[in-house]
Write an enzyme that holds these catalytic residues in place. Structure first.
Site, PDB file in Angstrom:
ATOM      1  N   TYR A 156      -2.789  28.508 -40.731  1.00 41.73           N
ATOM      2  CA  TYR A 156      -1.417  28.339 -40.533  1.00 41.73           C
ATOM      3  C   TYR A 156      -1.005  27.461 -39.228  1.00 41.73           C
ATOM      4  O   TYR A 156      -0.076  26.588 -39.669  1.00 41.73           O
ATOM      5  CB  TYR A 156      -0.718  29.796 -40.182  1.00 41.73           C
ATOM      6  N   LYS A 160       1.383  23.733 -39.962  1.00 42.82           N
ATOM      7  CA  LYS A 160       2.292  23.575 -38.591  1.00 42.82           C
ATOM      8  C   LYS A 160       2.202  22.206 -38.028  1.00 42.82           C
ATOM      9  O   LYS A 160       3.143  21.205 -37.639  1.00 42.82           O
ATOM     10  CB  LYS A 160       2.871  24.625 -37.956  1.00 42.82           C
TER      11      LYS A 160
END
Length: 248
Positions: A156, A160
């Site tokens: 994750y 980002k």
């Protein structure tokens, strides 16, 4: 200073959380808002109703952010319907948590397809509509973990962090057309993604946040409104951190 009158804003993933708050905030500042949803039509319709009841203008658009053709078709339709598209907030994203050695290839692919590829497809389509009028705002919604990392969020965090590099590159590519590209990086915000935290986890978390609390979606929405406004006309390629001081 922060008015968005006459502007058309598309917010992806606007049926809940940060996207919902951003759609409502931009409408309150005068923008005509296009509320995007993937699956939650009822929740998206509720956002449109909130905006309409407050005297604003909003409508819906539905597409899968991972399907290029659908994204391009629907964003072109938004421009045709409204005559312009001035603001894109690429907010749609997912989180799949787990220690790196336990993440499946499917998890990695899904995260990348949604958070990175989906955001870039939407940005490319929106940027095409902004080239002719030589004005526009693109805002990626990232995360504090994209800068500082976090145990159990390797994949994750990677997706980002990728948005930061993409925004900086796009900012350089489109600056000559008066189009700005920036990132808003929220910290721990009270949304569906953080609702699964236990009371003990939340208590431990707030201890390391200098402001002593988790944020709310409106905190992030305010930053998006600023970046979309004329007040931020000289701001591009930047990461605006909304994290209570968790990462400085």
């Amino acid at each position: 200073m922060f008015r968005l009158d006459t502007k058309v804003a598309l917010i992806t993933g606007a049926s809940r959380g940060i996207g919902r708050a951003t759609a409502i905030a931009m409408a309150a500042h005068g923008a005509r808002v296009v509320v995007h949803y993937g699956k939650s039509r009822q929740a998206a319709e509720e956002v449109v109703k909130i905006i309409s009841d407050a005297g604003g203008e909003a409508d819906l658009v539905n597409f899968d952010v991972t399907h290029s053709e659908s994204v391009e078709t629907e964003i072109a339709a938004v421009e045709k319907r409204h005559g312009r598209l001035d603001i894109l907030v690429a907010n749609a994203g997912i989180a799949v948590d787990g220690l790196a050695l336990r993440l499946s290839d499917e998890d990695l692919d899904l995260l990348w397809q949604t958070n990175v590829r989906g955001s870039l497809i939407a940005a490319k389509s929106a940027l095409r509509t902004m080239l002719k009028p030589k004005q526009g705002r693109v805002i990626f919604v990232s995360s504090v973990v994209g800068e500082m990392g976090n145990v159990g969020q390797t994949a994750y965090a990677a997706t980002k962090a990728a948005l930061h590099g993409a925004a900086k590159s796009l900012a350089r590519e489109f600056a000559s057309r008066n189009i700005t590209v920036n990132v808003v990086a929220p910290g721990f915000i009270d949304t569906d993604m953080t609702a699964k935290l236990s009371d003990d986890q939340r208590e431990q978390l707030t201890k390391v946040i200098p402001l002593g609390r988790t944020g709310v979606p409106d905190d992030v929405a305010a930053a998006c409104v600023y970046l979309a406004s004329h007040a931020a006309r000289y701001v591009t390629g930047q990461v605006v951190r909304v994290n209570g001081g968790l990462y400085m």
